[in-house]
Design an enzyme around this catalytic site. Structure first.
Site, short mmCIF file in Angstrom:
data_model
loop_
_atom_site.label_atom_id
_atom_site.label_comp_id
_atom_site.label_asym_id
_atom_site.label_seq_id
_atom_site.Cartn_x
_atom_site.Cartn_y
_atom_site.Cartn_z
N ASP A 199 40.77 9.20 31.90
CA ASP A 199 41.59 8.13 32.46
C ASP A 199 43.01 8.69 32.55
O ASP A 199 43.35 9.69 31.91
CB ASP A 199 41.52 6.85 31.64
CG ASP A 199 41.97 5.63 32.46
OD1 ASP A 199 42.62 5.83 33.51
OD2 ASP A 199 41.67 4.50 32.07
C1 BGC Z 1 43.10 2.83 34.83
C2 BGC Z 1 41.96 3.41 35.64
C3 BGC Z 1 42.47 3.84 36.98
C4 BGC Z 1 43.55 4.88 36.77
C5 BGC Z 1 44.15 5.45 38.03
C6 BGC Z 1 44.27 3.80 34.75
O1 BGC Z 1 45.38 3.19 34.19
O2 BGC Z 1 42.66 2.52 33.53
O3 BGC Z 1 40.94 2.46 35.78
O4 BGC Z 1 41.43 4.35 37.76
O5 BGC Z 1 44.61 4.28 36.03
O6 BGC Z 1 44.94 4.51 38.66
#
Ligand code: BGC
Length: 729
Positions: free
Chosen positions: A271
């Site tokens: 993530d």
């Molecule tokens: C989120 C993800 C997301 C990623 C990219 C993170 O903060 O938890 O679900 O895909 O950001 O934006």
């Protein structure tokens, strides 16, 4: 959109041609390559990796911009372009996260995933994935960062709208449909967030503890199905810790379970900014580190991340073997091959009439009619006037919620939909705001008075409220379904209880329509209003879908994918005080999540899991339960006995009557959505594999099927069991 400019040096040209030709000719069949082809592919990948310098390899295992990893232009290896989000391709950003206003960033805004799950229609899950895959391709993306499949453990989780259900079987079926839909377009899905990202509070530090049985029976099955049945090419590691170690580089979860036991061949993407430790990321399975540079916002340095310069130095110093890096690069190249990044892709498409239709169908089938006391469907010709009340009737939701935001082509609000379908004429459909979305969350007496006046002058009042996605200028964590925070309560914010009570007093023909990603507390008015519909976040066709349902143009068929409790404290995680966790959260409720808790411990929900009404009636009959080799065949007849066409979800729950361990009262193990014309009947057959009867034995650390009797409950919800059968092992 032309995205990859390949500069290929002559030395490696021949190899690249061989690689790309393979990709092109096998595009449609890459998912199930015969073993020999897989061997050939892996030999090609090995040769390519052998040509790469350490620096080139490392550039591929970390971000090179907000949503890309690094490519190796010398070898014709492009960057992989990723994009949120789970219900529509997110707007474009520049390499440093600033909005890219130069390109068209719009996309189809689909209903949120919780709405998709409420359809209980696996074909729609596939179509939903197809829309995302095609639009991602059109926008030049390689990976779409969805589906979100975390278990809904509490209604307060700010991201429940991006997830699907409290039930692992429903998640598995719908998640697999979504993944296949995306990937059949030649784009990779990225199933997130692995694992137990069930709260937003302290999501980057909280340590989740749970027993092995809960892990295996509740939290893992969705991921296992996505990998083994959906063939998902990438998985996103969650922010939180699991048993003391960050999920994004969790040795047990990734190396042992995902890549070992489940046989996952693709890449684990962290993530954004979830990596916390170089050695662990290198050794415990993170294949691409994304977003770490965000910690130094504005001073972008894509080399000063955990798997950047430090990794290079560690390999050069002989502390870490280069094979760890090679393994990651090979997985990444494998994914790139599977999604045809070295070949010529078919074109994508965006906002087509078919995509709009999928958005409409999912919204309609996802709307759950919770209560109907002889008021719905409304009669278009006979009805004289409607008072539409509530801010959610006119509020745009597409750009809220965090990373799942979408720049929608258009968004039909509920008010617009009602006017489209019923009457454009404002005399017949009045609107009053009813409440204001504001920081302090309190009621507005003036707006309530206006709403009461409008309600008393109309034949029917429709209050359209619930929760909303958050925007920073009005931040109120009591009210918002949004990434980064959990709701504090399931009570409706902004004085909506007062509003609804006042409106019902003025007009007994009151219908309540709720938006939101979770259950809400309806105790103050549930018995007084005539009808209640849960519409979640219904996407860009949501208003039309709602109007079609309310006027009976479409017969409702959505079913709750989560239990709606009478009060928050009835939820298992809350009854034991384990939501949200602070530094640690202990899932002491174990496997008793959602209806497993309510049924087993005899707690009456407000509306049970699987519940949802129709304008017609269905008769269930002729249940036969039969063993067929290792499987159990469940067959029955279903008849639409009413006057209108409609769909019922046949739900099959299994109860273990003679278990040596405590088991839930019943568990969903099969379902099918059946469309029947008025008067029509169909024979339905569903097959239960042996896993439908097993439990995970945490002493043997294995699945066990115990001899004894199992009851098969077949019904239209977890509480409306219409037929019972039995089978013994
Ligand atoms: C989120 C993800 C997301 C990623 C990219 C993170 O903060 O938890 O679900 O895909 O950001 O934006």
């Amino acid at each position: 959109m032309i995205k990859h400019f390949l500069k290929i040096s002559s030395g490696v040209f021949a190899l690249m041609i061989a690689f790309s030709t393979h990709a092109q000719t096998n595009h449609k069949t890459t998912k199930h390559l015969p073993k020999s082809d897989e061997k050939r592919l892996s030999a090609k990948i090995d040769s390519l990796v052998s040509l790469m310098t350490l620096e080139e390899k490392v550039s591929m295992i970390k971000s090179a911009s907000a949503f890309t990893n690094g490519g190796v232009p010398r070898l014709g290896i492009p960057e992989i372009v990723m994009s949120d989000g789970p219900h529509g391709v997110r707007h474009e950003v520049n390499r440093d996260w600033s909005r890219n206003e130069k390109v068209d960033s719009r996309a189809t805004f689909l209903p949120a995933e919780i709405a998709l799950a409420s359809t209980w229609n696996k074909d729609l899950a596939y179509k939903y994935g197809t829309v995302l895959g095609t639009e991602a391709k059109h926008r030049g993306k390689d990976i779409i960062l969805g589906p979100g499949i975390n278990i809904v453990r509490s209604p307060l989780n700010g991201r429940n709208f991006e997830y699907m259900s409290e039930d692992p079987y429903l998640i598995s079926v719908m998640g697999v449909g979504y993944v296949k839909g995306v990937q059949d377009q030649g784009i990779s899905a990225c199933v997130k967030h692995y694992l137990a990202n069930n709260q937003e509070t302290k999501r980057q530090e909280v340590d989740v503890l749970m027993d092995e049985r809960a892990l295996r029976e509740i939290y893992l099955p969705g991921f296992k199905a996505a990998v083994q049945k959906g063939n998902a090419y990438t998985i996103m590691g969650a922010y939180n810790k699991f048993r003391g170690q960050y999920c994004t580089h969790n040795e047990y979860l990734i190396n042992k379970v995902l890549k070992g036991e489940m046989g996952f061949k693709g890449a684990v993407i962290s993530d954004w900014s979830a990596v916390q430790n170089t050695m662990q990321a290198l050794k415990f399975g993170t294949d691409i580190e994304m977003g770490t540079e965000m910690r130094n916002w504005g001073n972008w340095n894509f080399n000063k991340v955990f798997m950047g310069d430090t990794a290079i130095s560690l390999v050069k110093a002989g502390v870490v073997d280069v094979s760890y890096i090679d393994a990651k690069v090979k997985r990444i190249l494998w994914v790139m091959h599977k999604i045809n990044m070295f070949g010529k892709r078919t074109p994508g498409a965006i906002n087509t009439p078919e995509h709009q239709k999928v958005a409409l169908n999912v919204a309609e089938e996802g709307i759950v009619l919770l209560k109907n006391n002889n008021i719905l469907p409304l009669k278009k010709d006979a009805l004289k006037s409607i008072a539409v009340i509530g801010d959610n009737a006119v509020r745009l939701q597409a750009e809220g919620g965090g990373s799942a935001q979408v720049l929608a082509y258009y968004e039909i609000t509920p008010l617009k939909g009602l006017r489209n379908v019923y009457a454009p004429d404002t005399q017949k459909v009045s609107f009053s705001q009813g409440y204001v979305v504001k920081k302090d969350g309190t009621a507005d007496p003036q707006l309530i008075a206006e709403a009461v006046k409008a309600a008393s002058e109309a034949e029917v009042a429709i209050v359209i409220g619930g929760f909303v996605h958050g925007y920073t200028n009005e931040w109120n964590d009591k009210a918002f379904d949004s990434e980064g925070a959990d709701k504090k309560d399931i009570k409706l914010p902004f004085g909506q209880d007062e509003l609804i009570k006042a409106v019902v007093k003025a007009n007994p023909n009151t219908i309540v329509v709720l938006l939101g990603g979770s259950a809400s507390d309806m105790s103050q008015w549930v018995n007084d209003v005539k009808a209640i519909a849960q519409v979640w976040y219904p996407g860009m066709e949501g208003g039309n879908a709602l109007a079609n349902i309310l006027f009976g143009k479409t017969n409702p068929s959505g079913k709750l994918p989560v239990t709606f409790p009478k009060q928050l404290s009835d939820m298992p995680s809350h009854s034991i005080g384990e939501f949200p966790g602070d530094s640690t959260v202990n899932y002491k409720e174990g496997i008793f999540v959602g209806y497993r808790h309510f049924d087993t411990h005899h707690i009456e929900p407000l509306f049970p899991f699987g519940h949802g009404l129709s304008y017609t009636q269905f008769a269930f009959s002729n249940l036969h339960v039969q063993k067929q080799g290792e499987n159990v065949l469940v067959s029955l007849s279903l008849k639409n006995t009413g006057k209108v066409d409609g769909a019922e979800v046949v739900q099959v729950y299994v109860s273990d009557e003679q278990a040596s361990v405590e088991r839930p009262k019943q568990e969903l193990k099969a379902f099918e959505k059946v469309f029947l014309k008025a008067g029509e009947s169909k024979n339905i057959s569903l097959t239960l594999g042996k896993e439908a009867f097993q439990f995970f034995d945490d002493k043997k650390l294995d699945w066990v099927l115990e001899a004894g009797k199992f009851t098969i409950n077949v019904g239209s919800s977890s509480k409306e069991i219409k037929l019972k059968g039995a089978v013994s092992f």
